[in-house]
Motif scaffolding. Structure first.
Motif, mmCIF file in Angstrom:
data_model
loop_
_atom_site.group_PDB
_atom_site.id
_atom_site.type_symbol
_atom_site.label_atom_id
_atom_site.label_comp_id
_atom_site.label_asym_id
_atom_site.label_seq_id
_atom_site.Cartn_x
_atom_site.Cartn_y
_atom_site.Cartn_z
ATOM 1 N N GLN A 1 0.841 -1.198 0.000
ATOM 2 C CA GLN A 1 0.000 0.000 0.000
ATOM 3 C C GLN A 1 0.876 1.247 0.000
ATOM 4 O O GLN A 1 0.573 2.228 -0.665
ATOM 5 C CB GLN A 1 -0.944 -0.030 1.203
ATOM 6 C CG GLN A 1 -1.994 -1.127 1.035
ATOM 7 C CD GLN A 1 -2.918 -1.275 2.215
ATOM 8 O OE1 GLN A 1 -2.588 -0.900 3.330
ATOM 9 N NE2 GLN A 1 -4.086 -1.841 1.981
ATOM 10 N N TYR B 1 -5.323 -5.295 8.780
ATOM 11 C CA TYR B 1 -5.879 -3.972 8.499
ATOM 12 C C TYR B 1 -5.647 -3.577 7.042
ATOM 13 O O TYR B 1 -6.504 -2.942 6.411
ATOM 14 C CB TYR B 1 -5.296 -2.922 9.456
ATOM 15 C CG TYR B 1 -5.822 -1.548 9.143
ATOM 16 C CD1 TYR B 1 -7.160 -1.245 9.368
ATOM 17 C CD2 TYR B 1 -5.008 -0.583 8.572
ATOM 18 C CE1 TYR B 1 -7.667 -0.004 9.051
ATOM 19 C CE2 TYR B 1 -5.501 0.663 8.258
ATOM 20 C CZ TYR B 1 -6.827 0.944 8.496
ATOM 21 O OH TYR B 1 -7.331 2.166 8.167
ATOM 22 N N ALA B 2 -4.504 -3.963 6.489
ATOM 23 C CA ALA B 2 -4.232 -3.666 5.078
ATOM 24 C C ALA B 2 -5.257 -4.380 4.190
ATOM 25 O O ALA B 2 -5.775 -3.804 3.224
ATOM 26 C CB ALA B 2 -2.809 -4.085 4.717
ATOM 27 N N ARG C 1 -8.551 -2.482 4.521
ATOM 28 C CA ARG C 1 -8.577 -1.251 3.710
ATOM 29 C C ARG C 1 -8.948 -1.543 2.266
ATOM 30 O O ARG C 1 -9.702 -0.798 1.643
ATOM 31 C CB ARG C 1 -7.198 -0.571 3.726
ATOM 32 C CG ARG C 1 -6.975 0.317 4.913
ATOM 33 C CD ARG C 1 -5.563 0.854 4.915
ATOM 34 N NE ARG C 1 -5.300 1.783 3.827
ATOM 35 C CZ ARG C 1 -4.137 2.393 3.649
ATOM 36 N NH1 ARG C 1 -3.133 2.163 4.478
ATOM 37 N NH2 ARG C 1 -3.967 3.226 2.666
ATOM 38 N N GLU C 2 -8.375 -2.597 1.725
ATOM 39 C CA GLU C 2 -8.662 -2.922 0.320
ATOM 40 C C GLU C 2 -10.112 -3.355 0.162
ATOM 41 O O GLU C 2 -10.767 -3.016 -0.828
ATOM 42 C CB GLU C 2 -7.723 -4.020 -0.171
ATOM 43 C CG GLU C 2 -6.243 -3.646 -0.167
ATOM 44 C CD GLU C 2 -5.923 -2.377 -0.954
ATOM 45 O OE1 GLU C 2 -6.597 -2.121 -1.968
ATOM 46 O OE2 GLU C 2 -5.022 -1.646 -0.525
ATOM 47 N N ASP D 1 -12.196 -0.340 0.194
ATOM 48 C CA ASP D 1 -11.997 0.392 -1.045
ATOM 49 C C ASP D 1 -12.788 -0.251 -2.191
ATOM 50 O O ASP D 1 -13.394 0.442 -3.003
ATOM 51 C CB ASP D 1 -10.496 0.405 -1.363
ATOM 52 C CG ASP D 1 -10.124 1.602 -2.194
ATOM 53 O OD1 ASP D 1 -10.505 2.722 -1.794
ATOM 54 O OD2 ASP D 1 -9.479 1.426 -3.243
ATOM 55 N N PRO E 1 -5.235 7.314 3.553
ATOM 56 C CA PRO E 1 -6.618 6.910 3.821
ATOM 57 C C PRO E 1 -6.624 5.728 4.782
ATOM 58 O O PRO E 1 -6.059 4.691 4.514
ATOM 59 C CB PRO E 1 -7.126 6.484 2.432
ATOM 60 C CG PRO E 1 -5.920 6.089 1.655
ATOM 61 C CD PRO E 1 -4.725 6.783 2.273
ATOM 62 N N LEU E 2 -7.185 5.915 5.928
ATOM 63 C CA LEU E 2 -7.189 4.871 6.957
ATOM 64 C C LEU E 2 -8.621 4.627 7.427
ATOM 65 O O LEU E 2 -8.985 5.010 8.538
ATOM 66 C CB LEU E 2 -6.306 5.291 8.137
ATOM 67 C CG LEU E 2 -4.810 5.480 7.870
ATOM 68 C CD1 LEU E 2 -4.121 6.178 9.042
ATOM 69 C CD2 LEU E 2 -4.125 4.150 7.598
ATOM 70 N N PRO E 3 -9.443 3.983 6.598
ATOM 71 C CA PRO E 3 -10.855 3.810 6.968
ATOM 72 C C PRO E 3 -10.987 3.032 8.272
ATOM 73 O O PRO E 3 -10.349 2.001 8.448
ATOM 74 C CB PRO E 3 -11.447 3.017 5.799
ATOM 75 C CG PRO E 3 -10.278 2.371 5.116
ATOM 76 C CD PRO E 3 -9.130 3.314 5.322
ATOM 77 N N ALA F 1 -3.595 0.312 12.269
ATOM 78 C CA ALA F 1 -2.518 0.112 11.293
ATOM 79 C C ALA F 1 -1.140 0.122 11.948
ATOM 80 O O ALA F 1 -0.125 0.113 11.253
ATOM 81 C CB ALA F 1 -2.595 1.191 10.199
#
Lengths: 307, 307
Positions: free
Chosen positions: A130, A296-297, A300-301, A304, B135-137, B280
């Motif tokens: 990321q 968490y990565a 996020r995807e 998104d 961006p850290l939703p 994160a």
């Protein structure tokens, strides 16, 4: 969700904790050890597993997910079974988010092309990747320098503390950052796999880990590191990739660095990536890569894609 | 384009070099020293300046830009005249991209609110602030640790090399990273201004540089740094911000760090920002902040607004 080890479990926990605001749910879990579980309304953290539904295509047909999260154990030499998982998902019009770098290191061009042809998204859910995906309009990435293998870094930490590579491997195992044979990390294979994946993503290099010019850290000793320390130097296992007119050059080496070098600042589960760009100068990222941050990565995807 | 120093000039050069692919043009330049220049078809790099068209509102009415780029010299104590420039642009329905942190450090809440009410965008075109905008939703930033003032870092580099703070200031001046009085950097005001701006953006802190708990590097000597070096320690001017139940705590200090600390890895024109997040982990960025990279940061925001 294919794979339910530390990362898969951490992702599921995160999804459940955020569901009031972000309505994602896990409709199927596939794990070699426990079998398969399904529930269209969303599975609990500790579901009842039935017999394994295989191959993956059958699992997908039954789970009917919008996205396959690939978080199975990496098989470094081939990228399988993750690669098969990805292709089966694309064939069925499912998006994929992967925490497994195997397919990226071994066959990124094929995977990306197949996803595109299938009209679905393919995302890498790893903190370092990321960070590598900064939007840089008009700018070009000419090369990267990176410390990619937390387990190798922990081995070097152990040597610096006067202990052994095996002690470092043990620490990495405890943190869920390594498994299997210590030589995979000590000989630089882990770093080479990640470097190949990075070069494939950044430069469309179409390279595999076997083609990386690679040396590891097995020849280092506490004495050598102590000697460097008195000279205000240190060692890190550094991957360097560069786009040249002759193609992509890629190598992994234990490099002697000034202690103030940004590449010398990794400790524990963190990785460092420095992108050398034409317009933005050097853009660096330091990320944590333990299971929770990888989860968490992935999250996020997913957010998104749902976006 | 308000301000035509190193950053403004570098941005204009970049816009011209990219215009085949990204059709931006500079329709007006305002500079206290040279006056004002206008051309709706796009100005050249070295335009003919006429008399200064002031106040800024008149300049904007004549230039009719879609976006005002604010790149005038920072007046640290007040944030003016940049603040006036921003408000005049918002009043006329123009977007703003700023490389001048004054308004962000002194009046971010007012500026952001006014932009929003005017239906226009307000962007900060600085590498470090772009890094802070990951961006850290679902995730929360609980705090930050950062080395923000390249000029102060250069002063510390000078001390480490056995030279003086004034030598470091001279190096910073040469690189376009400092101007005016050396004590502004040595006493930590530069870092405090940037820390206040960061806290305002990240935490809506509504704080000004004067409210930052601040100490500088003036008391340090080559001898002290040499002594630390023998103990494998180093010093950096570190800004720490944290969101607590009692509000935002913010301080700037010359901190003694382990040489492997990510905050110890700044050299020359680079800045480091570590965001401590709940989901994160620690997300760190190392960025170059010289005029060319700031120009590119402005450029990125312009491209993004043009979208």
């Amino acid at each position: 969700l294919a794979g339910y080890g530390r990362v898969g479990l951490a992702l599921h926990r995160l999804i459940l904790s955020q569901r009031a605001r972000i309505p994602l749910r896990v409709v199927g879990i596939q794990t070699l050890r426990h079998g398969s579980a399904f529930d269209q309304r969303g599975l609990p953290l500790d579901p009842e597993f039935g017999p394994l539904v295989a191959p993956i295509g059958e699992f997908l047909d039954r789970a009917r997910p919008e996205v396959l999260v690939e978080a199975t154990t990496l098989q470094p030499a081939t990228g399988e079974p993750a690669l098969e998982h990805l292709l089966a998902a694309f064939e069925r019009g499912r998006h994929v988010v992967t925490a497994n770098l195997g397919p990226v290191a071994h066959a990124y061009a094929v995977v990306a092309h197949t996803a595109q042809r299938s009209g679905v998204q393919f995302r890498i859910g790893l903190p370092l990747f990321q960070a590598a995906r900064l939007p840089l309009p008009g700018a070009k990435v000419a090369g990267f320098r990176a410390v990619l293998s937390p387990a190798s870094s922990l081995m070097l930490d152990a040597l610096r503390a006067g202990r052994t590579l095996a002690d470092g491997m043990e620490a990495a195992r405890t943190l869920g950052l390594a498994e299997g044979d210590a030589s995979y990390y000590a000989d630089g294979w882990d770093a080479a796999l990640q470097a190949a994946a990075l070069a494939n993503v950044l430069f469309d290099a179409r390279i595999t880990p076997l083609q990386v010019n690679r040396r590891g850290i097995a020849q280092l000793t506490p004495e050598k590191l102590d000697d460097l320390r008195t000279r205000h130097k240190t060692v890190a296992l550094v991957a360097r990739g560069r786009l040249t007119t002759a193609g992509v050059s890629l190598r992994v080496r234990a490099e002697v660095l000034d202690v103030h070098d940004p590449l010398a600042s990794t400790r524990g589960a963190s990785s460092v990536l420095l992108l050398d760009t034409d317009l933005a100068g050097t853009v660096g990222s330091v990320v944590d890569s333990a299971a929770e941050q990888t989860a968490y990565a992935l999250f996020r995807e997913l957010v998104d894609i749902a976006g």
